[in-house]
Scaffold this active site. Structure first.
Site, PDB file in Angstrom:
ATOM      1  N   GLU A  48      33.194  30.223  39.116  1.00 57.22           N
ATOM      2  CA  GLU A  48      33.730  29.500  37.970  1.00 57.22           C
ATOM      3  C   GLU A  48      32.787  28.375  37.577  1.00 57.22           C
ATOM      4  OE1 GLU A  48      37.887  27.302  36.502  1.00 57.22           O
ATOM      5  OE2 GLU A  48      37.730  28.127  38.533  1.00 57.22           O
ATOM      6  N   ASN A 195      44.154  33.532  32.458  1.00 58.32           N
ATOM      7  CA  ASN A 195      44.176  33.097  33.857  1.00 58.32           C
ATOM      8  C   ASN A 195      45.283  32.069  34.050  1.00 58.32           C
ATOM      9  OD1 ASN A 195      42.931  32.298  36.627  1.00 58.32           O
ATOM     10  ND2 ASN A 195      43.025  30.372  35.484  1.00 58.32           N
ATOM     11  N   GLU A 196      46.079  32.252  35.074  1.00 56.79           N
ATOM     12  CA  GLU A 196      47.157  31.326  35.413  1.00 56.79           C
ATOM     13  C   GLU A 196      47.915  30.881  34.160  1.00 56.79           C
ATOM     14  OE1 GLU A 196      45.790  28.223  38.075  1.00 56.79           O
ATOM     15  OE2 GLU A 196      45.451  29.661  39.685  1.00 56.79           O
ATOM     16  N   TYR A 264      46.724  30.043  47.810  1.00 54.48           N
ATOM     17  CA  TYR A 264      45.784  29.262  48.611  1.00 54.48           C
ATOM     18  C   TYR A 264      46.462  28.779  49.887  1.00 54.48           C
ATOM     19  CZ  TYR A 264      42.549  29.101  44.652  1.00 54.48           C
ATOM     20  OH  TYR A 264      41.667  29.442  43.640  1.00 54.48           O
ATOM     21  N   GLU A 319      42.485  35.152  43.345  1.00 56.79           N
ATOM     22  CA  GLU A 319      42.136  33.820  43.862  1.00 56.79           C
ATOM     23  C   GLU A 319      42.840  33.638  45.194  1.00 56.79           C
ATOM     24  OE1 GLU A 319      42.369  30.333  41.383  1.00 56.79           O
ATOM     25  OE2 GLU A 319      41.746  31.440  39.580  1.00 56.79           O
ATOM     26  N   GLN A 368      35.701  29.888  46.336  1.00 58.90           N
ATOM     27  CA  GLN A 368      34.795  30.527  45.391  1.00 58.90           C
ATOM     28  C   GLN A 368      33.479  30.836  46.098  1.00 58.90           C
ATOM     29  OE1 GLN A 368      34.420  28.494  41.627  1.00 58.90           O
ATOM     30  NE2 GLN A 368      36.614  28.332  41.387  1.00 58.90           N
TER      31      GLN A 368
END
Length: 515
Positions: A48, A195-196, A264, A319, A368
């Protein structure tokens, strides 16, 4: 009295002896009746425009003294080729829904600048754009995964991007591509539709996003790729099962190729803890969060199965990784953190989960790739180091496109202050050459665990092994000691009459290879 005392001593000794004996975990591995292939795209990565991931990470510019190819560091290219990375997601993340792709094409000196409002308020000069990224993917031999802007973009803008990179015939966008120096299309297969969307992608409700997805997907046409493009919907935030339910119910399966999930490993979003200076309690809570991936994948898959029993739609965990406080003295918006043996535990257990759910999970992207969150590579100007996470990904690359071998076992428990977690994580596969690989993780912070495996079930005779471990959970590779943690040959096992017994040290990752 003496007799009773003697009996008590004998009883106490026997109890202590029994307690001191190693608990053995019996791991059974069998061939599947209906074989499933572990899709190599599970081992994907994410780049990103965030902090030093692109600028100062991948991209140093073609005038840099650091050896590069078209501005991309040669050492990073070599390291990622070694991992055999199958796909790379770009340009975000949250950045994707503020990115206008036409700002990043044409002569670099003519490209407009913008402010990266999500990550540090820095100026983005768009010197790394579509051509730079897609050419990099060609060099790496990786499939590009483009995240489209539906938050601040338009249907026409995303439709034009598809035409620009994929259409070989004559059209306004293919003519523009050729004008910018690229005659042949790149034929990009994977496309994220936002995204999101539940957060930084627009704070949409599931119902609203489902409608937006259908609209955008309708105009993302492609006739160049065999089988067309794969449109991937912005999926849930962790355990938001309603999001998955609404999307699967309201989007026809012929319009959706993949559905995302983001998760996460975080102790507490308001107090994430240090990446290196962490306690055992913080380690335990991080692993508790990481191991929740099993529950998330299982429950989201059950919802997807209800609407898509043929499993045509891929679950794309695009992610995942550990998230801590940034390193002291660095920009809070750059999300730069060190990478310890704790991260190796997160990587090993998570990848085992994905492998074991390969019927539905067919894409994933570690967040990432360089200098951000759970990175596989860290750089400091000309210096570069490979993290413990990199080494786990390299050890596990043997599972890419291999046949999943189902494993069954009852894990011993890792206990801490009255709380417990499964200590052992495992997955297994058989590659096209007939080699069997078994990946094992012991997350226990203090205790080694003994595992036995019946090799006769798979007809294996010769076994070798590799281990990743260290003296302390908090150990990491630094720019001063870049090779402090790296895989080594493992000999902590014995093979007697087809019964393999190995003792895996605390906080270690082991990969066995048998033939």
């Amino acid at each position: 009295m003496k007799k009773n005392l003697m009996l008590l001593l004998i009883f106490t000794f026997c109890n202590q002896l029994a307690f001191s004996q190693k608990e053995t975990t019996v791991l059974s591995i069998k061939k599947a009746e209906n074989p499933i292939v572990i899709n190599k795209n599970i081992y994907g990565h994410f780049a990103e425009h965030l902090g030093r991931c692109i600028y100062g990470g991948f991209f140093v510019g073609d005038t840099s003294k650091i050896p590069n190819t078209a501005g991309v560091r040669n050492d990073i290219i070599a390291a990622l080729k070694e991992l055999k990375i199958p796909n790379l997601r770009w340009p975000g993340g949250c950045f994707a829904d503020t990115y206008h792709w036409k700002d990043g094409i044409g002569p670099k000196e003519n490209r407009p600048t913008i402010v990266n409002q999500w990550w540090g308020g820095t100026t983005e000069d768009n010197s790394f754009g579509t051509h730079d990224f897609l050419n990099l993917c060609e060099v790496l031999g990786a499939e590009p995964y483009l995240a489209g802007n539906i938050g601040s973009g338009t249907v026409q803008e995303l439709a034009d991007w598809v035409q620009y990179v994929n259409f070989a015939g004559k059209s306004p966008m293919s003519d523009l591509r050729k004008k910018n120096g690229r005659n042949e299309p790149w034929k990009v297969k994977f496309w994220g539709v936002g995204n999101e969307a539940w957060g930084c992608g627009g704070n949409m409700t599931a119902e609203y996003y489902a409608g937006e997805y259908r609209k955008y997907a309708t105009f993302m046409s492609d006739w160049e790729n065999t089988g067309g493009i794969t449109r991937i919907a912005s999926g849930s935030n962790g355990a938001d099962y309603n999001w998955t339910e609404v999307l699967m119910k309201n989007i026809p399966t012929n319009m959706i190729g993949g559905l995302g999930v983001h998760h996460y490993a975080v102790i507490n979003w308001n107090k994430k803890g240090d990446a290196v200076d962490f306690s055992e309690d913080q380690y335990f809570e991080t692993m508790k969060s990481a191991l929740k991936m099993e529950e998330l994948v299982t429950k989201h898959a059950a919802i997807m199965d209800k609407y898509d029993p043929a499993k045509k739609v891929t679950m794309a965990v695009d992610e995942w990784g550990g998230w801590y406080e940034v390193e002291k003295g660095t920009n809070p918006g750059f999300l730069y953190q060190q990478n310890t043996m704790r991260d190796a535990m997160i990587a090993g257990t998570t990848l085992n989960t994905f492998n074991n759910h390969a019927d539905r999970v067919r894409m994933a992207n570690l967040a990432q790739c360089v200098n951000v969150l759970q990175a596989v590579i860290l750089t400091d100007e000309a210096k570069m180091i490979l993290t413990p996470t990199y080494h786990v990904m390299k050890m596990y690359r043997v599972h890419q496109d291999a046949e999943l071998l189902p494993v069954s076992f009852t894990s011993p428990m890792y206990t801490f202050e009255g709380k417990s977690l499964p200590a052992i994580s495992a997955s297994a596969s058989k590659d096209k050459s007939g080699l069997v690989h078994i990946s094992l993780v012991n997350v226990d912070s203090k205790k080694e665990n003994t595992i036995t495996i019946d090799l006769n079930e798979l007809g294996l005779k010769n076994v070798t092994a590799t281990i990743l471990t260290s003296k302390k959970l908090q150990d990491y590779n630094s720019f001063e000691k870049p090779n402090a943690i790296e895989p080594k040959e493992f000999k902590g096992f014995k093979n007697a009459k087809g019964k393999l017994e190995l003792t895996i040290p605390a906080f270690s990752v082991v990969v066995l290879e048998g033939k």
